[in-house]
Structure formats: C-alpha cells, structure tokens
Design a protein around this motif. Structure first.
Motif, PDB file in Angstrom:
ATOM      1  N   TRP A   1       4.532   2.326  -7.016  1.00 59.05           N
ATOM      2  CA  TRP A   1       5.947   2.691  -6.924  1.00 59.05           C
ATOM      3  C   TRP A   1       6.732   2.300  -8.176  1.00 59.05           C
ATOM      4  O   TRP A   1       7.583   3.039  -8.636  1.00 59.05           O
ATOM      5  CB  TRP A   1       6.579   2.015  -5.712  1.00 59.05           C
ATOM      6  CG  TRP A   1       6.539   2.840  -4.470  1.00 59.05           C
ATOM      7  CD1 TRP A   1       7.440   3.775  -4.069  1.00 59.05           C
ATOM      8  CD2 TRP A   1       5.531   2.812  -3.455  1.00 59.05           C
ATOM      9  NE1 TRP A   1       7.062   4.328  -2.868  1.00 59.05           N
ATOM     10  CE2 TRP A   1       5.898   3.743  -2.462  1.00 59.05           C
ATOM     11  CE3 TRP A   1       4.356   2.078  -3.282  1.00 59.05           C
ATOM     12  CZ2 TRP A   1       5.139   3.973  -1.317  1.00 59.05           C
ATOM     13  CZ3 TRP A   1       3.600   2.300  -2.152  1.00 59.05           C
ATOM     14  CH2 TRP A   1       3.991   3.236  -1.189  1.00 59.05           C
TER      15      TRP A   1
ATOM     16  N   TRP B   1      -0.388  -1.908  -4.293  1.00 62.43           N
ATOM     17  CA  TRP B   1       0.529  -0.901  -3.745  1.00 62.43           C
ATOM     18  C   TRP B   1       1.796  -0.768  -4.567  1.00 62.43           C
ATOM     19  O   TRP B   1       2.199   0.334  -4.952  1.00 62.43           O
ATOM     20  CB  TRP B   1       0.897  -1.263  -2.299  1.00 62.43           C
ATOM     21  CG  TRP B   1      -0.163  -0.944  -1.297  1.00 62.43           C
ATOM     22  CD1 TRP B   1      -1.016  -1.827  -0.694  1.00 62.43           C
ATOM     23  CD2 TRP B   1      -0.504   0.350  -0.773  1.00 62.43           C
ATOM     24  NE1 TRP B   1      -1.859  -1.173   0.166  1.00 62.43           N
ATOM     25  CE2 TRP B   1      -1.568   0.169   0.142  1.00 62.43           C
ATOM     26  CE3 TRP B   1      -0.026   1.645  -0.994  1.00 62.43           C
ATOM     27  CZ2 TRP B   1      -2.150   1.214   0.837  1.00 62.43           C
ATOM     28  CZ3 TRP B   1      -0.600   2.699  -0.303  1.00 62.43           C
ATOM     29  CH2 TRP B   1      -1.645   2.493   0.595  1.00 62.43           C
ATOM     30  N   TYR B   2       2.440  -1.897  -4.845  1.00 62.02           N
ATOM     31  CA  TYR B   2       3.754  -1.832  -5.484  1.00 62.02           C
ATOM     32  C   TYR B   2       3.686  -1.309  -6.920  1.00 62.02           C
ATOM     33  O   TYR B   2       4.662  -0.751  -7.422  1.00 62.02           O
ATOM     34  CB  TYR B   2       4.432  -3.200  -5.434  1.00 62.02           C
ATOM     35  CG  TYR B   2       4.986  -3.507  -4.075  1.00 62.02           C
ATOM     36  CD1 TYR B   2       6.096  -2.811  -3.584  1.00 62.02           C
ATOM     37  CD2 TYR B   2       4.404  -4.464  -3.252  1.00 62.02           C
ATOM     38  CE1 TYR B   2       6.612  -3.071  -2.324  1.00 62.02           C
ATOM     39  CE2 TYR B   2       4.909  -4.724  -1.984  1.00 62.02           C
ATOM     40  CZ  TYR B   2       6.007  -4.025  -1.527  1.00 62.02           C
ATOM     41  OH  TYR B   2       6.513  -4.271  -0.272  1.00 62.02           O
TER      42      TYR B   2
ATOM     43  N   ARG C   1       7.912  -0.097   2.610  1.00 61.78           N
ATOM     44  CA  ARG C   1       8.111   1.101   1.792  1.00 61.78           C
ATOM     45  C   ARG C   1       8.713   2.248   2.611  1.00 61.78           C
ATOM     46  O   ARG C   1       9.373   3.137   2.057  1.00 61.78           O
ATOM     47  CB  ARG C   1       6.775   1.561   1.197  1.00 61.78           C
ATOM     48  CG  ARG C   1       6.213   0.664   0.111  1.00 61.78           C
ATOM     49  CD  ARG C   1       7.011   0.749  -1.190  1.00 61.78           C
ATOM     50  NE  ARG C   1       8.199  -0.098  -1.197  1.00 61.78           N
ATOM     51  CZ  ARG C   1       9.224   0.062  -2.012  1.00 61.78           C
ATOM     52  NH1 ARG C   1       9.235   1.042  -2.893  1.00 61.78           N
ATOM     53  NH2 ARG C   1      10.254  -0.743  -1.978  1.00 61.78           N
TER      54      ARG C   1
ATOM     55  N   ILE D   1       3.271  -3.858   4.111  1.00 66.52           N
ATOM     56  CA  ILE D   1       3.806  -3.283   2.878  1.00 66.52           C
ATOM     57  C   ILE D   1       4.300  -1.850   3.115  1.00 66.52           C
ATOM     58  O   ILE D   1       5.380  -1.467   2.646  1.00 66.52           O
ATOM     59  CB  ILE D   1       2.733  -3.295   1.768  1.00 66.52           C
ATOM     60  CG1 ILE D   1       2.427  -4.741   1.354  1.00 66.52           C
ATOM     61  CG2 ILE D   1       3.181  -2.480   0.559  1.00 66.52           C
ATOM     62  CD1 ILE D   1       1.216  -4.879   0.458  1.00 66.52           C
TER      63      ILE D   1
END
Length: 277
Positions: free
Chosen positions: A100, A96-97, A207, A203
């Motif tokens: 970003w 996920w990160y 976010r 998560i």
C-alpha cells in the motif's frame, strides 16, 4: 499452481537482500562470539592458575569445565537470533503494508493479477514460513561448526565436549526454536503459521475499515485466541480436569485447524470484497 509459485518467488525476492544480511549477522556474531568467549576462558584459566598456584585438576575441581553452554549464555549467540525473530515479526506486517505504501502502490497491480486472491494470501504466508525455516536450518548448519571450533580452541583438559543434540537440549530458548521431536516441530510451527494468518486477517480488517478495522482486527485476534485455547479455558473456568492430555492435544489441533481455515476464509473475503486501494 504455477502462478502461485511465481507469487511466492516474487515475495521471496523482495526480502532477499535483508534476509542475506540476517544470515551474515548470524555467522559473524556467533563465530566471533565463539572465538572471544573460548579464548577469554583459556586466558582467564591460565591467569587464575598462575595467580592461585593451581594445577589443571585443582582448577577444574574448583571452577568446573568449559562447555558450549558458555556460548549459549552469551549475547554473541542469541543477539542475532533475536534480531532475526524481530525482523520476521516486522516483516509479517511489512509484507502487506509495503504494497500500500510503497513507491508505486503495488497493491493495485497485485489485486489485478489473473489469479485467485487466496493465492496472494497463501503466498505471503508461505514466504514467511520459508524464511523462518531457512533461519532454523541455517542455525542447525552453524551449530556443529561452532561446536568444532570450541573443541579446537579449548584444551581438552578444560573441556566438557557436547554433541549437537546435547547442545539443543541444554537451552530452553533453543528447544523452543528447534524442538527435540518431529511432532513437536510440526505442532510449534503449525501454531506459528496459524498465528501469522490471524495477524494477516487483522491487517486486512484495518485495510478494509481503517480505524474501525483496528478494533475489528483486535477483536478477531482475541476471538481466535479463545477458540484455539478453548479446551484449556473451559477447564480453567470449571476448575476441573475433564480431558486426558492426548484429548486436549487433539482438540487443540482441531481448534487450530478451525482458526486457520477461518482466517483464510475471512482474509479472502476481505481481500475480494472489502479492501480498498
């Protein structure tokens, strides 16, 4: 379905190089470990027999036979498994990160794809599951090869031969990774997949709400834990067994399904309505 499979394929390709490295580390460490430990045993046994003037029968009676558990007790065998588990745990967050904090803030493009946001969540979860099952399958392929290597390197008079099933049953750690029955396998890995989606939800809380989202994510994980283990927690609080083992298992499955679906719904809502890019 076609768009979903493309997302899964895309996620797998992003981790492919690291995954191949994990497989190579496993092969190299475990094969070297088999050679080192087996040959070391043979050299040590011959030295002891010479120094103590022992026959093979006397040595075996005094020191015992060599079997595959000697390999299992070594870092050569479990270090690469530990590295693989650590890498997968890290990737649950990284998957996920990276979107970003990557070079081009890929989350912009990902959220603009003409597909359901739920597909994005599911594709990441399925990617994790495929990687985990791939590592397990790879280990199952390696075990009979490594066992054959042990049988070749260690003389028969010193060797207690084991089959793969006996090897799996002789190690608590291996029995957790590769359960003895299909039902246990489904239960273990379904529970693991549920936990992955709970983490995904945490998560997405972070976010969505940043600092406050960390608190929301932790609270959600605690709530999911309580719901999932509620059949056991209730009996612990009341200090009385009300349910039979099969009833607890069925309730655990139901609670797991509730947590899984709840995590999907909350994650989908956050990704559609709250996540900022």
């Amino acid at each position: 379905m076609n768009k979903f499979l493309k997302l899964v394929n895309f996620e797998m390709n992003r981790f492919k190089k690291i995954y191949i490295v994990l497989l190579l580390i496993t092969v190299i460490f475990q094969f070297v470990g088999v050679f080192v430990i087996s040959l070391s045993f043979m050299n040590d046994s011959k030295r002891i027999m010479h120094d103590e003037s022992l026959s093979v029968v006397q040595y075996v009676h005094q020191y015992g036979l060599f079997d595959f558990t000697h390999i299992l007790r070594s870092l050569w065998f479990f270090a690469p498994i530990g590295i693989g588990v650590t890498a997968i745990l890290f990737y649950i967050f990284f998957i996920w990160y990276r979107d970003w904090f990557g070079k081009n803030t890929f989350i912009y493009r990902l959220l603009m794809l003409p597909t359901s946001r739920l597909n994005i969540i599911l594709s990441k979860g399925l990617t994790i599951l495929i990687f985990v099952l791939g590592l397990i399958a790879f280990q199952l392929i390696l075990l009979p090869i490594e066992n054959a290597m042990v049988n070749w390197l260690v003389s028969n008079e010193f060797l207690n031969r084991m089959n793969v099933q006996e090897i799996l049953g002789s190690s608590f750690e291996l029995s957790l990774l590769i359960p003895g029955s299909f039902i246990e396998f489904i239960l273990y890995y379904a529970t693991g997949l549920m936990a992955v989606f709970v983490i995904f939800t945490g998560i997405l809380f972070e976010r969505s709400y940043r600092i406050k989202g960390i608190i929301f994510g932790v609270l959600y994980a605690i709530a999911a834990f309580i719901v999932f283990f509620s059949p056991f927690l209730v009996e612990m609080i009341l200090q009385k067994d009300y349910l039979y083992g099969i009833e607890k298992l069925l309730l655990l499955i139901v609670m797991g399904i509730i947590v899984f679906i709840g995590s999907l719904l909350v994650s989908n809502f956050l990704l559609k309505k709250k996540v900022s890019v």
